[in-house]
Every structure is written in structure tokens, then in C-alpha cells.
Design an enzyme around this catalytic site. Sequence first.
Site, PDB file in Angstrom:
ATOM      1  N   HIS A  60    -127.973 -75.616  32.149  1.00 25.82           N
ATOM      2  CA  HIS A  60    -128.805 -76.829  32.171  1.00 25.82           C
ATOM      3  C   HIS A  60    -127.979 -78.071  32.518  1.00 25.82           C
ATOM      4  O   HIS A  60    -126.848 -78.230  32.065  1.00 25.82           O
ATOM      5  CB  HIS A  60    -129.514 -77.015  30.827  1.00 25.82           C
ATOM      6  CG  HIS A  60    -130.671 -76.078  30.645  1.00 25.82           C
ATOM      7  ND1 HIS A  60    -131.156 -75.722  29.408  1.00 25.82           N
ATOM      8  CD2 HIS A  60    -131.432 -75.422  31.557  1.00 25.82           C
ATOM      9  CE1 HIS A  60    -132.184 -74.885  29.568  1.00 25.82           C
ATOM     10  NE2 HIS A  60    -132.359 -74.688  30.861  1.00 25.82           N
ATOM     11  N   HIS A  63    -125.796 -80.127  30.312  1.00 23.99           N
ATOM     12  CA  HIS A  63    -124.569 -79.467  29.823  1.00 23.99           C
ATOM     13  C   HIS A  63    -123.517 -79.301  30.918  1.00 23.99           C
ATOM     14  O   HIS A  63    -122.361 -79.011  30.620  1.00 23.99           O
ATOM     15  CB  HIS A  63    -124.912 -78.099  29.211  1.00 23.99           C
ATOM     16  CG  HIS A  63    -125.816 -78.232  28.018  1.00 23.99           C
ATOM     17  ND1 HIS A  63    -125.380 -78.017  26.729  1.00 23.99           N
ATOM     18  CD2 HIS A  63    -127.109 -78.626  27.930  1.00 23.99           C
ATOM     19  CE1 HIS A  63    -126.381 -78.257  25.894  1.00 23.99           C
ATOM     20  NE2 HIS A  63    -127.440 -78.633  26.596  1.00 23.99           N
TER      21      HIS A  63
HETATM   22 FE    FE Z   1    -129.361 -79.195  26.102  1.00 16.08          FE
HETATM   23 ZN    ZN Z   2    -130.341 -76.403  27.367  1.00 13.38          ZN
END
Ligand code: FE
Ligand code: ZN
Length: 258
Positions: A60, A63
Site C-alpha cells: 500500500h 507504506h
Molecule cells: Fe496502512
Molecule cells: Zn495497508
Amino acid sequence: MSTNNLNISAIPAYDDNYIWLITNGGKACAVVDPGDEDPVLEVLKKHGLSLKYILLTHHHPDHTGGVADLLDQYDAKVFGPDDNRIRQVHQLCREGDHIELPELDAQFSVLEVPAHTRSHIAFYGEGMLFPGDTLFSVGCGRFFEGTADDMQSSLDKLASLPGETSVYCAHEYTQANCRFAMEVEPQNKALQERTRQVAALRQAGRNTLPTTLGAELACNPFMRTRDDAVVQAARKIDPSALPGASTMAIIRAWKDRF
Ligand code: FE
Ligand code: ZN
């Protein structure tokens, strides 16, 4: 052998992300899940640190979004899951792998913990766990690419680690999670105490992490899906609830609407 002088601090990012910074008394450092480069660069420059390692738990953007720009400025080694949605991983990490961070005299093992994403991993070692978005304090990640069975297995895997393990979750969601958990298990004394503690910490502008696995086993409904009180709460939503993944599915869906 580790010298165990590791120091962990939170670099806040976006609204509620934490990018965890790992140092060992010298200039070398690592970061976990740098979703944004700017707050990381600010801290590195302020403390004269040199980024040597980047650990990634899942793909994601909140991140991984800072990785490319950090690599423009630092010759860091990137560890992450085997997932072609993440570019720039230098060492792919699979279940049971041991990763070496020699400049920090640290080692971590890799746990595959799918459910939030299918290739999600966690890093465990030196008495610490970095669970990404799989485990939050008093909560767990949404099941974007996995099932309740996957999350049950992933959290069971984390629950098998020592209770004193410090858990560095990737988001500050604890207070909202406590509000939901108190709906599930209002009589849980450990949860009541954690809820009070979290309110005081947030009131003081402080973060609520790390938590410990032992505390999560006592307070976190998603780690308590075989506990009678949690199963009974799930049965009020769906009378067919059984201990384990069935209760996991019901309380996750309940929280998604909460
Ligand atoms: Fe997250
Ligand atoms: Zn996530």
C-alpha cells in the site's frame, strides 16, 4: 549476537501512520514502511543519520510511497514481500527467512501474514514485532485481499510469539479501536484499563505504541475470537457464530459498519 541497544522511534506521517525508525547508537538506521519520504528525510538530516535499510510489510502507498525518493538520496537495502506491485525490493522476504541488518547488529525473521493484502509480511526479532497493517492495537487490518480464515491464521501466528514482544503497529487507530472493542466486550477489565490509558495518552498528545502481544491477547477482540465473551457478542449479530474464523468474519464486518 545482538547488542540489543536498538532504539525505536515513531516518525508520524499522513494523518495517522507511523514510520518506525530503528537506530543502534550510531549513524546507521533503518525505517519500516516509509509511506512518505519528507518526514523521514527531516529526521535523518536533523540527527545526521544514514539510512541503511528499508523494511516493507505490504504494497500500500501509505507504506511504500517514500521508497523511491529515499533511495535517490541513500544507498539503502530494501527488504519486502514477493509482490510485483512493490518496485525496488532488493531482498525478497518469505516465511521463515532471517534477514540481517549488520550495520545495526540486528536480525529479524519474516512471518507471512496475509489477509489485509495477499503478500503481507511481518518482521519479528530483537523482542519486537512490526506487523504492518495486519495487527493494530485493539484491532486488525481490513481484509482487502484475504479472508477471515487468512486473518485468523495470521493472528494465530503472531499470538504464538512471546507475550512480552513489543508491537510497533503502523497506524494510530487505538482509541477508535477501543470504542469498538468496548461494544464487543464491555466487561473485559483489561480492555477497560487499556481504554482509560489510551484516552489519557491521546489527551496528552502521545502515541499509544508500542503495545505488547500479551496486552493484545487480553484486549483485542480480533485476537480473542475463541474467547467465550467475544463469540457470544458475535452471536448477537449472527447466531451461527463459532469460535475462530467465523467469529473473526462477523466482528470484522461489524467493525466495518461501526
Ligand atoms: Fe496502512
Ligand atoms: Zn495497508
